[in-house]
Design a protein around this motif. Structure first.
Motif, PDB file in Angstrom:
ATOM      1  N   SER A  71       0.869  -1.169   0.000  1.00  0.00           N
ATOM      2  CA  SER A  71       0.000   0.000   0.000  1.00  0.00           C
ATOM      3  C   SER A  71       0.907   1.221   0.000  1.00  0.00           C
ATOM      4  O   SER A  71       2.138   1.088   0.030  1.00  0.00           O
ATOM      5  CB  SER A  71      -0.936   0.009   1.218  1.00  0.00           C
ATOM      6  OG  SER A  71      -0.194   0.109   2.419  1.00  0.00           O
ATOM      7  N   THR A 161      -9.714   1.539   4.621  1.00  0.00           N
ATOM      8  CA  THR A 161     -10.349   1.366   3.310  1.00  0.00           C
ATOM      9  C   THR A 161     -10.198   2.629   2.467  1.00  0.00           C
ATOM     10  O   THR A 161     -10.065   3.738   3.000  1.00  0.00           O
ATOM     11  CB  THR A 161     -11.843   1.015   3.472  1.00  0.00           C
ATOM     12  OG1 THR A 161     -12.402   0.698   2.196  1.00  0.00           O
ATOM     13  CG2 THR A 161     -12.626   2.174   4.083  1.00  0.00           C
ATOM     14  N   ARG A 162     -10.214   2.461   1.178  1.00  0.00           N
ATOM     15  CA  ARG A 162     -10.123   3.602   0.268  1.00  0.00           C
ATOM     16  C   ARG A 162     -11.378   4.466   0.375  1.00  0.00           C
ATOM     17  O   ARG A 162     -12.446   3.992   0.773  1.00  0.00           O
ATOM     18  CB  ARG A 162      -9.884   3.135  -1.159  1.00  0.00           C
ATOM     19  CG  ARG A 162     -11.030   2.380  -1.790  1.00  0.00           C
ATOM     20  CD  ARG A 162     -10.682   1.846  -3.171  1.00  0.00           C
ATOM     21  NE  ARG A 162     -10.188   2.912  -4.026  1.00  0.00           N
ATOM     22  CZ  ARG A 162      -8.905   3.031  -4.391  1.00  0.00           C
ATOM     23  NH1 ARG A 162      -8.006   2.183  -3.960  1.00  0.00           N
ATOM     24  NH2 ARG A 162      -8.534   4.011  -5.187  1.00  0.00           N
ATOM     25  N   LYS A 163     -11.241   5.726   0.013  1.00  0.00           N
ATOM     26  CA  LYS A 163     -12.358   6.667   0.137  1.00  0.00           C
ATOM     27  C   LYS A 163     -13.150   6.824  -1.164  1.00  0.00           C
ATOM     28  O   LYS A 163     -14.254   7.357  -1.158  1.00  0.00           O
ATOM     29  CB  LYS A 163     -11.843   8.034   0.580  1.00  0.00           C
ATOM     30  CG  LYS A 163     -11.031   7.998   1.872  1.00  0.00           C
ATOM     31  CD  LYS A 163     -11.815   7.383   3.026  1.00  0.00           C
ATOM     32  CE  LYS A 163     -10.974   7.346   4.299  1.00  0.00           C
ATOM     33  NZ  LYS A 163     -11.652   6.605   5.387  1.00  0.00           N
ATOM     34  N   ASN A 164     -12.565   6.359  -2.263  1.00  0.00           N
ATOM     35  CA  ASN A 164     -13.250   6.530  -3.548  1.00  0.00           C
ATOM     36  C   ASN A 164     -13.117   5.277  -4.403  1.00  0.00           C
ATOM     37  O   ASN A 164     -12.398   4.340  -4.041  1.00  0.00           O
ATOM     38  CB  ASN A 164     -12.699   7.751  -4.298  1.00  0.00           C
ATOM     39  CG  ASN A 164     -11.185   7.762  -4.325  1.00  0.00           C
ATOM     40  OD1 ASN A 164     -10.560   6.699  -4.398  1.00  0.00           O
ATOM     41  ND2 ASN A 164     -10.579   8.931  -4.253  1.00  0.00           N
ATOM     42  N   LYS A 166     -11.935   3.300  -7.756  1.00  0.00           N
ATOM     43  CA  LYS A 166     -10.888   3.400  -8.783  1.00  0.00           C
ATOM     44  C   LYS A 166     -10.895   2.145  -9.646  1.00  0.00           C
ATOM     45  O   LYS A 166     -11.040   1.032  -9.142  1.00  0.00           O
ATOM     46  CB  LYS A 166      -9.513   3.596  -8.145  1.00  0.00           C
ATOM     47  CG  LYS A 166      -8.440   3.930  -9.169  1.00  0.00           C
ATOM     48  CD  LYS A 166      -7.166   4.429  -8.515  1.00  0.00           C
ATOM     49  CE  LYS A 166      -6.137   4.825  -9.571  1.00  0.00           C
ATOM     50  NZ  LYS A 166      -4.892   5.361  -8.971  1.00  0.00           N
ATOM     51  N   ASP A 180     -12.525  -3.134  -0.817  1.00  0.00           N
ATOM     52  CA  ASP A 180     -11.281  -2.833  -0.116  1.00  0.00           C
ATOM     53  C   ASP A 180     -11.506  -2.716   1.390  1.00  0.00           C
ATOM     54  O   ASP A 180     -11.871  -1.671   1.900  1.00  0.00           O
ATOM     55  CB  ASP A 180     -10.701  -1.525  -0.672  1.00  0.00           C
ATOM     56  CG  ASP A 180      -9.443  -1.091   0.043  1.00  0.00           C
ATOM     57  OD1 ASP A 180      -8.809  -1.942   0.706  1.00  0.00           O
ATOM     58  OD2 ASP A 180      -9.080   0.097  -0.066  1.00  0.00           O
ATOM     59  N   ASN A 185      -1.853  -4.701  -2.470  1.00  0.00           N
ATOM     60  CA  ASN A 185      -1.713  -4.439  -3.906  1.00  0.00           C
ATOM     61  C   ASN A 185      -1.664  -5.711  -4.739  1.00  0.00           C
ATOM     62  O   ASN A 185      -2.149  -5.741  -5.871  1.00  0.00           O
ATOM     63  CB  ASN A 185      -0.442  -3.622  -4.169  1.00  0.00           C
ATOM     64  CG  ASN A 185      -0.606  -2.158  -3.823  1.00  0.00           C
ATOM     65  OD1 ASN A 185      -1.722  -1.647  -3.768  1.00  0.00           O
ATOM     66  ND2 ASN A 185       0.494  -1.482  -3.568  1.00  0.00           N
ATOM     67  N   MET A 200     -11.969  -1.194  -7.662  1.00  0.00           N
ATOM     68  CA  MET A 200     -11.807  -1.177  -6.218  1.00  0.00           C
ATOM     69  C   MET A 200     -12.788  -0.188  -5.602  1.00  0.00           C
ATOM     70  O   MET A 200     -12.872   0.966  -6.035  1.00  0.00           O
ATOM     71  CB  MET A 200     -10.373  -0.820  -5.833  1.00  0.00           C
ATOM     72  CG  MET A 200      -9.368  -1.916  -6.161  1.00  0.00           C
ATOM     73  SD  MET A 200      -7.727  -1.589  -5.470  1.00  0.00           S
ATOM     74  CE  MET A 200      -8.046  -1.810  -3.712  1.00  0.00           C
ATOM     75  N   PRO A 202     -14.826   1.247  -1.772  1.00  0.00           N
ATOM     76  CA  PRO A 202     -14.729   1.303  -0.308  1.00  0.00           C
ATOM     77  C   PRO A 202     -15.495   0.167   0.357  1.00  0.00           C
ATOM     78  O   PRO A 202     -16.448  -0.384  -0.215  1.00  0.00           O
ATOM     79  CB  PRO A 202     -15.344   2.665   0.029  1.00  0.00           C
ATOM     80  CG  PRO A 202     -15.238   3.468  -1.222  1.00  0.00           C
ATOM     81  CD  PRO A 202     -15.391   2.483  -2.345  1.00  0.00           C
TER      82      PRO A 202
END
Length: 362
Positions: A71, A161-164, A166, A180, A185, A200, A202
């Motif tokens: 990450s 976790t990711r916010k958006n 992708k 996620d 990765n 991917m 959230p």
């Protein structure tokens, strides 16, 4: 180098030296038996909230390079080693481990008897602790360790976790939504290598929004913390069952189990390392696996559910994998993407794709 102490909640105190960021760090102390792969361990979001002790005595001897990150930043609360390499040598070397830890504010301590520490953790179980340079009384140090945050009951998924959303790999043959929860990765990369477009999203993405991407399959990733505290993800999985092919890894495995009615519990000292033997019950073949988890699924809770046990841990017989008897869904407790560790279990990604490949190619 500045003197420091590692203090455990049960009263053990180890003296060493700071070689990372000079600040007090608190968390749950765990050990990892991998001989290599400290970069992947440091940057694995599953270690959020944990202070990691490496049992291999020399760490940092090949330095740091960006190619091996799982990450964009390290997630450990602290790092414990017996000895770190002050002058690493490797043709891929970009910077020293010590510099990397300082740049990212990670407290690390060296000069610790990691063998003695590991024996304490195996005997008494993982426990809370601190790394500190403060010159306090023994009583006050132990009190601070006892007040350190543990893992039970904490939703750490929301912190990593990711916010958006992708997308990766346009124009690929298959489409997989990767939820996620703290994904490494190499999970994404393993799917891209198999002709999959990866979207991917959230961890709190709804089932409806996931299905709106019209995926061939949905994968729920690894992640940190207590699976009971992330039941909002399990609720999403429950709504997706029967609608799409599902594959869960590590925390994703636990959450799939909870979505189907299984129970989870905290292991005494967890499984963390790149050398854990797992038996595939369909073939009786044993694979050496990479693992990082402190919670597991209760095997006896599977008995009356539509779940079939597929993999067990050779060492302690804990649940390492299952599949749904009615729906296209399966999961494993370990890391088939490795990083670090053996690549014995890459076949599970192929198995996932085969489950939706027929309909896609028809």
């Amino acid at each position: 180098m500045k003197k420091a102490k590692l203090v455990l909640e049960e009263g053990s105190i180890f003296e060493g030296e700071i070689f990372g960021s000079v600040k007090e760090s608190a968390g749950e102390i765990v050990f990892n038996t991998s001989m290599t792969g400290y970069q992947e361990i440091l940057t694995d979001p599953s270690y959020k909230g944990e202070i990691v002790c490496m049992t291999y005595p020399l760490i940092g001897n090949y330095g740091i390079n960006e190619d091996d990150f799982e990450s964009i930043k390290p997630h450990v609360n602290g790092f414990i080693v017996k000895e770190f390499a002050e002058e690493p040598e490797n043709w891929r070397l970009q910077k020293k481990l010590e510099k990397y830890l300082k740049e990212n504010g990670i407290t690390a301590i060296s000069g610790i008897d990691t063998r003695a520490l590991t024996k304490i953790l195996r005997r008494q179980g993982t426990m809370r602790g601190i790394i500190t340079t403060k010159n306090l009384s023994e009583h006050d140090l132990i009190a601070k360790a006892q007040n350190a945050p543990g893992l039970s009951g904490r939703d750490l998924v929301s912190l990593v976790t990711r916010k958006n959303i992708k997308k990766y790999g346009k124009e690929k043959k298959y489409r997989v939504v990767l939820v996620d929860c703290g994904a490494k990765n190499n999970i994404k990369d393993s799917l891209l290598e198999r002709d999959c477009e990866v979207i991917m999203v959230p961890a709190n993405t709804s089932a409806q929004d996931i299905l709106s991407f019209e995926p061939d399959g949905v994968m729920f990733s690894n992640g940190p913390g207590d699976p009971e505290a992330a039941d909002y993800v399990a609720d999403t999985i429950e709504k997706l069952l029967g609608e799409v092919v599902i594959f869960g890894i590590c925390l994703g495995h636990q959450l799939l189990g909870r979505a189907c009615g299984a129970e989870t519990y905290k292991l005494k000292f967890g499984h963390r390392g790149a050398n854990h033997p797992v038996k595939d019950l369909s073939t009786n073949r044993v694979y050496i696996t990479s693992q990082n988890h402190g919670f597991a699924i209760k095997e006896d809770s599977l008995a009356e559910l539509d779940l079939e046990l597929t993999h067990i841990n050779v060492n302690d017989k804990t649940v390492e994998g299952f599949k749904h008897k009615k729906h296209s869904a399966f999961s494993v407790q370990y890391h088939p993407e490795a990083s670090p560790g053996p690549e014995d279990s890459h076949y599970l990604f192929d198995q996932f794709i085969e489950m939706f490949k027929g309909g896609k190619d028809a």
